[in-house]
Write a protein that holds these residues in place. Sequence first.
Motif, PDB file in Angstrom:
ATOM      1  N   ARG A  99       0.801  -1.417  -0.073  1.00 22.49           N
ATOM      2  CA  ARG A  99      -0.046  -0.070  -0.038  1.00 22.49           C
ATOM      3  C   ARG A  99       0.813   1.187  -0.108  1.00 22.49           C
ATOM      4  NH1 ARG A  99      -2.822  -3.370   3.458  1.00 22.49           N
ATOM      5  NH2 ARG A  99      -4.884  -3.984   2.917  1.00 22.49           N
ATOM      6  N   THR A 100       2.147   1.153   0.727  1.00 17.78           N
ATOM      7  CA  THR A 100       2.808   2.335   0.645  1.00 17.78           C
ATOM      8  C   THR A 100       3.295   2.562  -0.624  1.00 17.78           C
ATOM      9  OG1 THR A 100       3.540   1.647   3.086  1.00 17.78           O
ATOM     10  CG2 THR A 100       4.905   3.193   1.640  1.00 17.78           C
ATOM     11  N   MET A 101       3.729   1.412  -1.322  1.00 22.61           N
ATOM     12  CA  MET A 101       4.196   1.584  -2.691  1.00 22.61           C
ATOM     13  C   MET A 101       3.304   2.161  -3.636  1.00 22.61           C
ATOM     14  SD  MET A 101       6.653  -2.099  -3.308  1.00 22.61           S
ATOM     15  CE  MET A 101       5.921  -3.000  -2.009  1.00 22.61           C
ATOM     16  N   MET A 102       2.063   1.756  -3.340  1.00 21.47           N
ATOM     17  CA  MET A 102       1.171   2.101  -4.263  1.00 21.47           C
ATOM     18  C   MET A 102       0.940   3.865  -4.141  1.00 21.47           C
ATOM     19  SD  MET A 102      -1.422  -0.910  -3.966  1.00 21.47           S
ATOM     20  CE  MET A 102      -2.928  -0.109  -5.075  1.00 21.47           C
ATOM     21  N   LEU A 103       0.775   4.231  -2.772  1.00 21.89           N
ATOM     22  CA  LEU A 103       0.878   5.441  -2.630  1.00 21.89           C
ATOM     23  C   LEU A 103       1.971   6.345  -3.480  1.00 21.89           C
ATOM     24  CD1 LEU A 103      -0.484   7.916  -0.937  1.00 21.89           C
ATOM     25  CD2 LEU A 103       1.283   7.482   0.915  1.00 21.89           C
ATOM     26  N   TYR A 104       3.205   5.760  -3.187  1.00 24.91           N
ATOM     27  CA  TYR A 104       4.194   6.479  -3.993  1.00 24.91           C
ATOM     28  C   TYR A 104       3.919   6.559  -5.534  1.00 24.91           C
ATOM     29  CZ  TYR A 104       8.684   7.312  -6.109  1.00 24.91           C
ATOM     30  OH  TYR A 104       9.776   7.487  -7.019  1.00 24.91           O
ATOM     31  N   LEU A 105       3.540   5.514  -5.928  1.00 25.81           N
ATOM     32  CA  LEU A 105       3.240   5.373  -7.695  1.00 25.81           C
ATOM     33  C   LEU A 105       1.891   6.251  -7.845  1.00 25.81           C
ATOM     34  CD1 LEU A 105       3.510   1.538  -8.081  1.00 25.81           C
ATOM     35  CD2 LEU A 105       5.275   3.390  -8.843  1.00 25.81           C
TER      36      LEU A 105
END
Length: 96
Positions: free
Chosen positions: A29-35
């Motif tokens: 979810r953190t990676m998705m936020l960055y993306l």
Amino acid sequence: MANPTRSSVVQSSPRLETPRIDVTPEEVRTMMLYLRKARDRAIDIRDRSPGGSYLESVLDRTIDGLTLELSQLDYLLASEPAAQPLPAGRRMRPAI
């Protein structure tokens, strides 16, 4: 005539193995936020770029790639883990 002091070296490409990295759903979810933030920033820049420019076409492809990556990560978060195989000692019920 070939130069005898020079030799050609043929190198076989090594098998590329992707290392397995265990991540938690929260890390995904953190990676998705960055993306998402990167995609939103690319959209803002594209909206200010001249229409039909090279920059606009590059940003279009970038945005499409980020959107695809986000949808794949969404799918992975929503999908159920693969079913575990039955223990070796357990068998199916007899056929009738």
